[in-house]
Motif scaffolding. Structure first.
Motif, mmCIF file in Angstrom:
data_model
loop_
_atom_site.group_PDB
_atom_site.id
_atom_site.type_symbol
_atom_site.label_atom_id
_atom_site.label_comp_id
_atom_site.label_asym_id
_atom_site.label_seq_id
_atom_site.Cartn_x
_atom_site.Cartn_y
_atom_site.Cartn_z
ATOM 1 N N ASP A 23 0.833 -1.200 0.000
ATOM 2 C CA ASP A 23 0.000 0.000 0.000
ATOM 3 C C ASP A 23 0.872 1.255 0.000
ATOM 4 O OD1 ASP A 23 -3.037 0.809 0.547
ATOM 5 O OD2 ASP A 23 -1.718 2.228 1.565
ATOM 6 N N ARG A 24 0.509 2.223 -0.834
ATOM 7 C CA ARG A 24 1.306 3.448 -0.977
ATOM 8 C C ARG A 24 1.339 4.272 0.318
ATOM 9 N NH1 ARG A 24 4.160 5.189 -5.635
ATOM 10 N NH2 ARG A 24 3.418 7.277 -5.114
ATOM 11 N N ARG A 95 -3.323 6.057 -1.988
ATOM 12 C CA ARG A 95 -3.379 5.864 -3.437
ATOM 13 C C ARG A 95 -3.516 4.386 -3.807
ATOM 14 N NH1 ARG A 95 -2.081 10.128 -6.711
ATOM 15 N NH2 ARG A 95 -0.778 11.009 -5.050
ATOM 16 N N GLY A 96 -3.551 3.539 -2.808
ATOM 17 C CA GLY A 96 -3.817 2.137 -3.073
ATOM 18 C C GLY A 96 -2.590 1.245 -3.057
ATOM 19 N N PRO A 98 -0.624 -1.063 -5.609
ATOM 20 C CA PRO A 98 -0.456 -1.504 -7.000
ATOM 21 C C PRO A 98 0.169 -2.887 -7.156
ATOM 22 C CG PRO A 98 1.211 0.113 -6.429
ATOM 23 C CD PRO A 98 0.254 0.067 -5.272
ATOM 24 N N GLY A 99 0.676 -3.469 -6.068
ATOM 25 C CA GLY A 99 1.235 -4.809 -6.167
ATOM 26 C C GLY A 99 2.746 -4.863 -6.118
ATOM 27 N N PRO A 106 0.881 4.617 -9.394
ATOM 28 C CA PRO A 106 0.374 3.391 -10.005
ATOM 29 C C PRO A 106 -0.605 3.702 -11.135
ATOM 30 C CG PRO A 106 -0.730 3.800 -7.924
ATOM 31 C CD PRO A 106 0.356 4.822 -8.040
ATOM 32 N N GLU A 108 -3.928 4.339 -13.273
ATOM 33 C CA GLU A 108 -5.087 5.107 -12.843
ATOM 34 C C GLU A 108 -6.237 4.238 -12.354
ATOM 35 O OE1 GLU A 108 -6.359 7.944 -15.713
ATOM 36 O OE2 GLU A 108 -4.458 9.040 -15.747
ATOM 37 N N ASP A 109 -6.270 2.987 -12.785
ATOM 38 C CA ASP A 109 -7.361 2.121 -12.351
ATOM 39 C C ASP A 109 -7.087 1.438 -11.002
ATOM 40 O OD1 ASP A 109 -5.388 0.402 -13.183
ATOM 41 O OD2 ASP A 109 -6.682 -0.811 -14.484
ATOM 42 N N THR A 110 -5.957 1.790 -10.364
ATOM 43 C CA THR A 110 -5.664 1.253 -9.034
ATOM 44 C C THR A 110 -6.644 1.839 -8.020
ATOM 45 O OG1 THR A 110 -3.315 1.085 -9.572
ATOM 46 C CG2 THR A 110 -3.912 1.005 -7.237
ATOM 47 N N GLU A 111 -7.323 0.983 -7.300
ATOM 48 C CA GLU A 111 -8.323 1.456 -6.354
ATOM 49 C C GLU A 111 -7.666 2.013 -5.090
ATOM 50 O OE1 GLU A 111 -11.705 1.810 -6.460
ATOM 51 O OE2 GLU A 111 -11.348 1.454 -8.593
ATOM 52 N N THR A 113 -7.109 2.824 -1.161
ATOM 53 C CA THR A 113 -7.374 2.104 0.083
ATOM 54 C C THR A 113 -8.108 3.044 1.028
ATOM 55 O OG1 THR A 113 -5.411 0.704 -0.127
ATOM 56 C CG2 THR A 113 -6.329 0.964 2.083
#
Length: 287
Positions: A23-24, A95-96, A98-99, A106, A108-111, A113
């Motif tokens: 997580d960012r 910002r979610g 990204p893995g 990440p 733009e479609d990264t959801e 948190t």
């Protein structure tokens, strides 16, 4: 009692809540937050906090995947599930995850948190320090220059709190180029000998406090003169009164700065008056 928390669309026992190690917010402090007080089971100034949250997200080019109405529903549900009468609700959006770790944003479609949890604080509005006042020290302001964004980059303010604790005080006021910016988690004010409230003007240098906005509005309505300008530690030490404001402390008198008493070293008349007005009006408007 195990708290119920909210994580990415789910209400969970706090012992089952998880966030990715990628997580960012964890890796980059790439996130924003808000803290909303609860008094009498109702939210204090929720609209103000929601508006600042939207601004913080926009300033960081971060999407907001929940609406104002959805956020309100989540806050209320957490109050109900955790049986909060007086307390706080902490909200954080990052910002979610990204893995993997990368300095670049990440896809733009990264959801994002989204995490919310409650803190039970019985008698939140009846803190003893409101009658005795707090003591602060001054420290150099070493933070980045976008303090108007309420990010989770809180390491230096945390260090400031510990500096104050080591000095036997309650908090620290940060100073830049000779002038006070703000406290570690609050806005700073002085009251001149003619009864004028002085606090630093809004800019990128300080957080645009939600409690600050309400307090200044109520002060002006009470015919108290307000000046928004920088002030020095020396001016603060020689003032009639000093105080801080925040979502959890509301209005809190300051009676000592760097070992020197403010005024006669006791809580003056104006800060308690403003605190009383603030709490009365905000309780009326709570939702």
């Amino acid at each position: 009692m195990t708290r119920t928390v909210y994580v990415n669309g789910e209400y969970l026992p706090e012992t089952e809540a998880k966030v990715s190690i990628f997580d960012r917010g964890f890796l980059m402090a790439d996130g924003v937050y808000e803290v909303t007080s609860v008094l009498g089971g109702k939210l204090i100034d929720f609209d103000g906090h929601a508006a600042r949250l939207a601004r913080s997200l926009a300033e960081l080019d971060m999407k907001q995947s929940v609406t104002h109405e959805e956020l309100l529903e989540i806050h209320r549900e957490l109050v109900t599930r955790n049986e909060i009468t007086d307390g706080l609700i902490y909200l954080q959006i990052t910002r979610g995850a990204p893995g993997d770790r990368d300095f670049a944003f990440p896809p733009e479609d990264t959801e994002p948190t989204i995490v919310l949890f409650t803190q039970n604080k019985p008698g939140l509005a009846d803190a003893p320090q409101a009658k005795t006042g707090i003591k602060v020290i001054s420290i150099e302001d070493l933070r980045w220059h976008r303090r108007d964004i309420k990010t989770v980059q809180l390491l230096y303010p945390s260090m400031g709190k510990m500096m104050a604790k080591k000095a036997g005080c309650d908090d620290a006021w940060m100073v830049e180029e000779g002038f006070v910016t703000e406290g570690t988690s609050n806005n700073a004010y002085i009251v001149t000998k003619d009864g004028t409230i002085v606090t630093r003007h809004l800019s990128n240098d300080i957080l645009h406090g939600i409690t600050r906005a309400a307090v200044l509005r109520f002060a002006k309505e009470a015919q108290v003169k307000v000046e928004e300008r920088p002030f020095t530690i020396e001016e603060a030490q020689n003032a009639a009164e000093a105080f801080i404001t925040s979502a959890s402390a509301f209005v809190m008198p300051v009676v000592e700065i760097d070992g020197q008493p403010v005024g006669d070293g006791k809580v003056g008349p104006l800060a308690p008056r403003i605190r009383e007005i603030y709490l009365e009006e905000m309780r009326k408007a709570a939702i």
